[in-house]
Design a protein around this motif. Sequence first.
Motif, short mmCIF file in Angstrom:
data_model
loop_
_atom_site.label_atom_id
_atom_site.label_comp_id
_atom_site.label_asym_id
_atom_site.label_seq_id
_atom_site.Cartn_x
_atom_site.Cartn_y
_atom_site.Cartn_z
N ARG A 65 0.85 -1.21 0.00
CA ARG A 65 0.00 0.00 0.00
C ARG A 65 0.88 1.25 0.00
O ARG A 65 0.52 2.26 -0.60
CB ARG A 65 -0.94 -0.01 1.20
CG ARG A 65 -1.99 -1.11 1.11
CD ARG A 65 -2.92 -1.09 2.30
NE ARG A 65 -3.90 -0.04 2.18
CZ ARG A 65 -4.36 0.68 3.20
NH1 ARG A 65 -3.90 0.45 4.41
NH2 ARG A 65 -5.24 1.61 3.00
N ALA B 98 2.14 1.53 -3.46
CA ALA B 98 1.05 1.93 -4.37
C ALA B 98 0.55 3.35 -4.06
O ALA B 98 -0.44 3.79 -4.63
CB ALA B 98 -0.11 0.95 -4.27
N LEU C 87 -0.90 4.55 -1.46
CA LEU C 87 -2.19 4.67 -0.79
C LEU C 87 -2.03 5.22 0.62
O LEU C 87 -2.94 5.86 1.15
CB LEU C 87 -2.89 3.32 -0.75
CG LEU C 87 -3.20 2.72 -2.12
CD1 LEU C 87 -3.78 1.33 -1.97
CD2 LEU C 87 -4.16 3.60 -2.89
N TYR D 108 -2.35 -1.80 -9.66
CA TYR D 108 -2.46 -2.30 -8.29
C TYR D 108 -3.71 -3.16 -8.15
O TYR D 108 -4.80 -2.78 -8.57
CB TYR D 108 -2.53 -1.11 -7.33
CG TYR D 108 -2.78 -1.49 -5.87
CD1 TYR D 108 -1.86 -2.27 -5.18
CD2 TYR D 108 -3.91 -1.06 -5.21
CE1 TYR D 108 -2.08 -2.60 -3.85
CE2 TYR D 108 -4.14 -1.38 -3.89
CZ TYR D 108 -3.22 -2.16 -3.20
OH TYR D 108 -3.45 -2.49 -1.90
N PRO E 45 -5.62 -4.87 -5.01
CA PRO E 45 -5.59 -5.07 -3.56
C PRO E 45 -6.01 -6.49 -3.17
O PRO E 45 -6.53 -7.24 -4.01
CB PRO E 45 -6.61 -4.04 -3.06
CG PRO E 45 -7.54 -3.83 -4.20
CD PRO E 45 -6.76 -4.07 -5.45
N GLN F 287 -8.41 -7.37 -1.15
CA GLN F 287 -9.86 -7.50 -1.35
C GLN F 287 -10.22 -6.64 -2.56
O GLN F 287 -9.78 -5.50 -2.65
CB GLN F 287 -10.63 -6.96 -0.15
CG GLN F 287 -10.43 -7.76 1.11
CD GLN F 287 -11.07 -7.08 2.31
OE1 GLN F 287 -11.81 -6.11 2.17
NE2 GLN F 287 -10.78 -7.60 3.47
N PHE F 288 -11.03 -7.22 -3.44
CA PHE F 288 -11.32 -6.47 -4.67
C PHE F 288 -12.82 -6.54 -4.97
O PHE F 288 -13.39 -7.62 -5.08
CB PHE F 288 -10.52 -7.06 -5.83
CG PHE F 288 -10.83 -6.41 -7.16
CD1 PHE F 288 -10.28 -5.18 -7.50
CD2 PHE F 288 -11.70 -7.02 -8.05
CE1 PHE F 288 -10.60 -4.59 -8.70
CE2 PHE F 288 -12.00 -6.43 -9.26
CZ PHE F 288 -11.44 -5.21 -9.59
N GLN F 289 -13.44 -5.38 -5.06
CA GLN F 289 -14.85 -5.31 -5.45
C GLN F 289 -14.99 -4.23 -6.53
O GLN F 289 -14.20 -3.28 -6.59
CB GLN F 289 -15.73 -4.92 -4.26
CG GLN F 289 -15.90 -6.00 -3.21
CD GLN F 289 -16.71 -7.19 -3.70
OE1 GLN F 289 -17.51 -7.06 -4.61
NE2 GLN F 289 -16.45 -8.35 -3.11
#
Lengths: 726, 301
Positions: free
Chosen positions: B45, B48, B50, B77, B79, B81-83
Amino acid sequence: MTKFQSQLGLELKLLFRSPVLLLIQFLFAGTAAYTFEAAASSTFSNLYERAYSFHSVAQSLSVGIAVQIGILMIRRDIRRPSFEWSRSLPLSFGMLLAAKFTAGMAYLSVFTIAAAALFAGFSAGEGIAGPVYMGHALHFAGMYEVSYAITLALAMLLAVAIPNRVVYLIGFCAWMFGTFFMEQFIIYRYQLYALKVFHLSQLFIENGIGGEKELWGYRIMDEERLLSNLFVLSFVLLLLTASAAVLNKQRPTFHFRRSLLVAGSAALLVVAAYIPYGIVWKERFDSYNSKLLDPNVPTFDEARLDRSSFAVRGYDIKLEKGKKDLLKGTAVLDIAVSALHNQTEINLTLNRAFQVRSVSIQGKETSYTRLGDFIRFSLPKPLPTSISVTVDYEGTLMDFQKRRGSEFYNAFVKEHNVLLPSYIGWYPLPGKQPVYLRDSPSSVVAGPTYFNKTVSLSRFRLRAIGFGPKLYSSLPQTVQDASGQTFEGSAAANVNLIGGQLVEVRSSSIPAVVITTPYYEKSARDQLKLWERQYAYFHSWLPSLEQSPIREVLFVGDHYNLSSWWFNSNRSTSLFMDPGVFFQEDNKRAEGWMNRQLLGVRTGDYLIEDTRSDVRIPLRALFWYLYYREEMHLTERQIRMGEARSIMLDGLNDGSNDPDQIGLKMKDQVEAALQRGRNEEVKQVLKRMYERGLEIPDLETEETAKSAPISYADWMDVWKQVMGNE
Amino acid sequence: MIQIEHLSKKYRGGAYALQDINLTIQEGMVGLLGPNGAGKTTLMRILATLISPSSGSALVNGKPLGHAEQIRQMIGYLPQQFQVYPQLTGADYLDYVGVMKGIGDRRRRKEEIDRLLEEVNLKDKARKKVRTYSGGMKRRLGIAQALLGSPQVLIVDEPTAGLDPEERVRFRNLLTRFSLGRIVLLSTHIVADIESNCRQIAVLDKGKLLLAGEQPDLAAYGQGKVWELLVDDRAYAALDPMSIVSTQRTEEGLLCRIVADEPPAAAAAAGRFKAGLSPSLEEGYLALLQTGRKAGGDRHD
């Protein structure tokens, strides 16, 4: 396609493809259409006022949706760990928030467009002129948009600053507080009117200051609203830039300092925008506080006992409106020295908002003392038989007052919107008139709130220049030309002036005109038809009805107590009628006009405590009884059962003032005569009574008015003379 | 190249998620190994852009972390968890990401999206809404979005989680192809994910870098620490479960492969063990964690 366009497209898709959010829009539009349709299809309701009520409530409710989508737009990606990929994209938070805000406003604007377009559509259907309804529709649209913008930006900042889901609850509380509670518990309770600017539903808050009324309404607040909106929009900018700064603090950026600088600049802009808005309120409070601190503002008792007033034989007033609503007045008062009772100095009352330029007696300038609303000066020696006092003055008028916690304006001249009641002292009044009264140590109210001082009748001539659209006065207009209007009256107690968006509805058969607001025009036309029918009936056996002074009816919604001060002389040629006045049925308003034209005022009816000594109240009602029997073909039984639904018949039974039920006896006499077909004889009786005068003026406030009681014995005498010994 | 120097991330409570990390990552696929809570995600992170580190610095292809906007231009990138917005189709979503990554030309964007959809085996589902996707399909869509725009640095956090074996292989190969001339930083706690593809390896544990090197360096940690024992059920129960790599039941008893400094005393006494075994990468990894923890424990003591 730019990043902003793409982000905006995404946000729009997410909002406009939500079935729930779309359903809410349909429900809103459907409810608006239903409400407007109900108002438009009713002859007697005012579409503007109905629409205003709808807007003020519906917008307050839809602000809740702005809160929800503001939070939702932030939480669905910026605040979700599983959407962290979006934060790794080369897209600044500034652009992201701008896209979200734009999309949110686009969604919310559907409410605005639906509300404004439906209102405009139904207005056009009613035949309202395009510029009239477009003006209102744009006002509604502007207020919707400003409220949505501030609410949306606030909700977005809340969601940015509060990562927990509790933000939904906090948003709900902010909505409730910012719309419904803030007004009651902060603004009006503590009289912090300047905080109105933080109210989330501006239409809702305007409602309390007469915004819902078609005449004047929100228009007198144009300047305040403009400054308020500038402040609110700068506050929106602050909220958005603050949101971006908070997000930039969480995610590394090369431009963090720049985002702080932008937010700081927005904060400075907010402060700068508040200054002119604050000045508006400071001026109002300064004006109000000057009255509060002024020892010359009398208490009720001081005003009641004051004997400084005197009769003015004649007034010649010239009032000119210039740029920025500056009023320049020149008033020449013709005073009979005999009316001054050997006073060596006299007082005139002129509202403190006006600066006196000069005071002249017999054309020679004289020194004077200004104490609050009063001008005091010495009289020349020796005194001629009559003196002419000329007062030159100028100023602007927007008379703010705290009233029952709410703000109120006693008088104003704002562009074409004019409210100049005589009591406010827009021209010099004789003696010390109670323009304001000290209600309590912490409150000053307008004079007529408690007190209508007796004013002698004068000859008036008023020339009004530069007011734009037509002004209306309690005096008859004698001249209207390109430069202005002249009003003249030979025996008037005072001069009131109003102006605004008004229309005239004329009749071909009645020597009178109904002056009303555009949205009451349809109703006024219907009432005028009824009035024409009633007039034709009464005129057929009362030719002297033509002598009635009533020439104008002002048919407008009343937020400013016009009804209490407009006509305090029974010689008034115009009549004020608030459409909201209860007449048992909407279509009975014309009876009020006809009644006044036929029978004059009954402002002194409270002085008749026993019908046995004066039967004028039931006698007046008998005219209407006959109308319903003859013209409307109702039977006695139908009238008794209340089918006439007329407030005019209430006088037949005056309750405790008529213990012997004389009114009903008189009605029974008439009824029996009608049964025998002696209608003409009944009319003769009533006509003879009519010629004696049935007006009941208030002698307490109008000492010179004529009021002759008619006893039951008088009635019986005339009855027997006409009917014989039946 | 990514150069990390004395990088630390300290949370408000005072605990370190990363502590004084020094690491140089070259072109190619780099495996970031470590157990759960080792600090892999925090490091990714930070890289990236973030979150910011508490101290230390890093250069991503010569750009310091402070120039986050420039770094974001060059990374992809994914992550842990990805949604994705369920209302969108896979193609619409990738089109949006493509614009954000600066692929302004619509035709080029479409070509690249079509190619990536083919590579992640989502071509048939491209016009379906994401809400209809399975967990694995969403993961593949996430991989596609990370690859979109051919970033110079690809950071993928446990990318194979939720993928079936066939997809895992497909995905590893995809990343291997992609890593030519680029940096692919892949974090995982599954050694098999990096065994076949990653030459460079970094191992983190409890916020500290235990090893930075190549696969043989990691395997070498197991040298002389891998034992094969034949034990009965009772002796098996007495073994440290954390040291057992594998167990196989035979006619003579349970044949166990364990990682430990010394063979268990009982097995050594009975002479039922084999020493001098060649360690696998996983065994080297376990040996390294044991060593690291002991060293950490010693320090604490």
